[in-house]
Motif scaffolding. Structure first.
Motif, PDB file in Angstrom:
ATOM      1  N   UNK A 151      -3.826   9.118  -4.550  1.00  0.00           N
ATOM      2  CA  UNK A 151      -4.803   8.285  -3.843  1.00  0.00           C
ATOM      3  C   UNK A 151      -4.975   6.925  -4.516  1.00  0.00           C
ATOM      4  N   UNK A 152      -4.839   6.920  -5.846  1.00  0.00           N
ATOM      5  CA  UNK A 152      -4.945   5.658  -6.592  1.00  0.00           C
ATOM      6  C   UNK A 152      -3.802   4.714  -6.221  1.00  0.00           C
ATOM      7  N   UNK A 153      -2.568   5.243  -6.188  1.00  0.00           N
ATOM      8  CA  UNK A 153      -1.400   4.417  -5.871  1.00  0.00           C
ATOM      9  C   UNK A 153      -1.474   3.912  -4.430  1.00  0.00           C
ATOM     10  N   UNK A 154      -2.020   4.746  -3.544  1.00  0.00           N
ATOM     11  CA  UNK A 154      -2.070   4.401  -2.127  1.00  0.00           C
ATOM     12  C   UNK A 154      -3.126   3.324  -1.848  1.00  0.00           C
ATOM     13  N   UNK A 155      -4.319   3.518  -2.399  1.00  0.00           N
ATOM     14  CA  UNK A 155      -5.404   2.589  -2.061  1.00  0.00           C
ATOM     15  C   UNK A 155      -6.353   2.379  -3.241  1.00  0.00           C
ATOM     16  N   UNK A 156      -5.873   1.659  -4.263  1.00  0.00           N
ATOM     17  CA  UNK A 156      -6.733   1.459  -5.442  1.00  0.00           C
ATOM     18  C   UNK A 156      -8.033   0.728  -5.091  1.00  0.00           C
ATOM     19  N   UNK A 157      -7.940  -0.187  -4.146  1.00  0.00           N
ATOM     20  CA  UNK A 157      -9.128  -0.969  -3.762  1.00  0.00           C
ATOM     21  C   UNK A 157     -10.245  -0.073  -3.253  1.00  0.00           C
ATOM     22  N   UNK A 158      -9.894   0.877  -2.381  1.00  0.00           N
ATOM     23  CA  UNK A 158     -10.964   1.722  -1.830  1.00  0.00           C
ATOM     24  C   UNK A 158     -11.463   2.719  -2.880  1.00  0.00           C
ATOM     25  N   UNK A 159     -10.586   3.126  -3.788  1.00  0.00           N
ATOM     26  CA  UNK A 159     -11.061   3.987  -4.890  1.00  0.00           C
ATOM     27  C   UNK A 159     -12.087   3.217  -5.721  1.00  0.00           C
ATOM     28  N   UNK A 160     -11.767   1.969  -6.044  1.00  0.00           N
ATOM     29  CA  UNK A 160     -12.679   1.162  -6.869  1.00  0.00           C
ATOM     30  C   UNK A 160     -14.009   0.921  -6.161  1.00  0.00           C
TER      31      UNK A 160
END
Ligand SMILES: Nc1ncnc2c1ncn2[C@@H]1O[C@H](COP(=O)(O)OP(=O)(O)O)[C@@H](O)[C@H]1O
Ligand SMILES: [Mg+2]
Length: 355
Positions: A151-160
């Protein structure tokens, strides 16, 4: 005279905590009562090759000079001098030692060994799994989130964004399976979170993000199988901002209070919670349970459990037992007894399975 018990110390290992493991093994080697025990020393190098050595007291380059062998049937030639021990003592910290892998090997070989079995070791190594088990038993944990690499590699922005909504700084970012503070960052400003996650993902595919707790750090040693006992708790006062790798092993400026200077009711709560944490993870033999005591609320949180804690003469685990009336050599003896006891109990169950 009764026959001496042969104890095989397994130390070194593939993890980042290789050197600490050698120091722990030296202390145990020195403290094994030679009237009752005969130590065998098995050094595992950083590549996972095994060597029979005369003792862990030799310098690292000497340990590595002996002929090496793979210990699995498909991993090269076998040990030149096969050995047989009455009991095995994994003195290995971190992955490939404290995490159930070597415990599985010993289970397969059907030999007695010291410390937690496969389940307790694996649960105690994984900070995400241990929290789930703690929560299920009502053991208090710091608010946290788990982030998976995919999930981090896919969408780091939304994780942050998700993390920013959940926590305000400071937060702690850690690899799920490590130790010795390796890969851990204290994030003081949201802008630093990305780099902290990237660093943690270098060590594991699963990362824990936690609310930073302001308060005191406590540690408590647990010993036993089915009826575990807790030692007096200690307080760690890190000299630096938090108890990071440099502070643990290089600085030596940490202040320790043994026992912790706290009201009796708090000490009692720590001990009770330590035993609950030990049982929640299915631990056996030994573990050190680490806590935070929040300054503003007085709340107690379990930070983590360590199933093979540092075991040098100055390490907290044996120090706490010493303060509780159990000196180092007797502690080692007790751990060996508990290893035999667990093996016998397990054997009885196996004997009951129908063929
Ligand atoms: N949530 C937190 N709040 C405050 N300090 C923390 C928190 N998590 C970790 N720390 C600090 O970082 C150190 C190492 O973290 P820890 O989770 O114990 O990892 P390790 O398994 O590497 O020892 C702790 O001893 C403590 O000083
Ligand atoms: Mg820790």
């Amino acid at each position: 005279m009764t026959k001496k018990t042969t104890v095989a110390l397994l130390f070194g290992g593939r993890s980042a905590e290789h050197d600490i493991s050698v120091l722990s093994a030296r202390a145990i080697f020195r403290n094994l009562d030679r009237r009752k025990f005969r130590p065998i020393s098995i050094y595992i190098d950083r590549d996972g090759r095994w060597r029979r050595v005369a003792s862990p007291l030799f310098a690292a380059d000497k340990l590595a000079r002996r002929p090496a062998a793979g210990f699995l049937p498909w991993a090269g030639r076998p040990l030149a001098r096969p050995f047989q021990a009455d009991i095995y003592f994994p003195v290995l910290h971190g992955p490939y030692g404290e995490d159930g892998t070597i415990q599985g090997l010993l289970e397969m070989a059907d030999v007695p060994f010291v410390g937690a079995g496969v389940l307790g070791s694996a649960a105690g190594m994984d900070k995400a799994v241990m929290k789930i088990l703690f929560e299920a038993r009502g053991v208090p944990v710091v608010p946290y989130r788990v982030v998976h690499e995919t999930e981090w590699r896919k969408a780091p922005g939304s994780v942050l964004t998700r993390l920013r909504r959940a926590f305000s700084p400071p937060i702690f970012v850690k690899p799920a399976n490590m130790g010795s503070s390796v890969g851990i960052t204290k994030v003081r400003r949201s802008a630093e979170a990305r780099a902290a996650l990237e660093l943690a993902f270098r060590y594991d595919r699963k990362v824990i993000v936690e609310a930073g707790i302001r308060g005191r750090e406590l540690e408590c040693s647990v010993l036993g199988n089915d009826r575990p006992a807790a030692s007096l708790p200690a307080e760690i006062v890190p000299f630096r901002d938090f108890y990071d790798y440099e502070e643990k092993y290089l600085d030596g400026q940490t202040v320790f209070h043994i026992p912790a200077k706290l009201p009796a009711a708090v000490l009692a709560a720590v001990r009770k919670t330590a035993v609950a944490a030990f049982s929640a993870c299915g631990c056996e033999g030994l573990a050190r349970v680490d806590f935070f005591l929040e300054a503003t609320t007085g709340r107690l949180y379990v930070n983590e459990i360590n199933t093979i804690p540092g075991f040098t003469e100055i390490s907290m685990y044996p120090k706490l037992w010493e303060a509780s009336g159990l000196p180092f050599p007797r502690l080692v003896e007790r751990l060996i007894d508990l290893g035999f006891e667990r093996h016998r109990a397990k054997k009885r169950c196996v004997a009951r399975t129908p063929r």
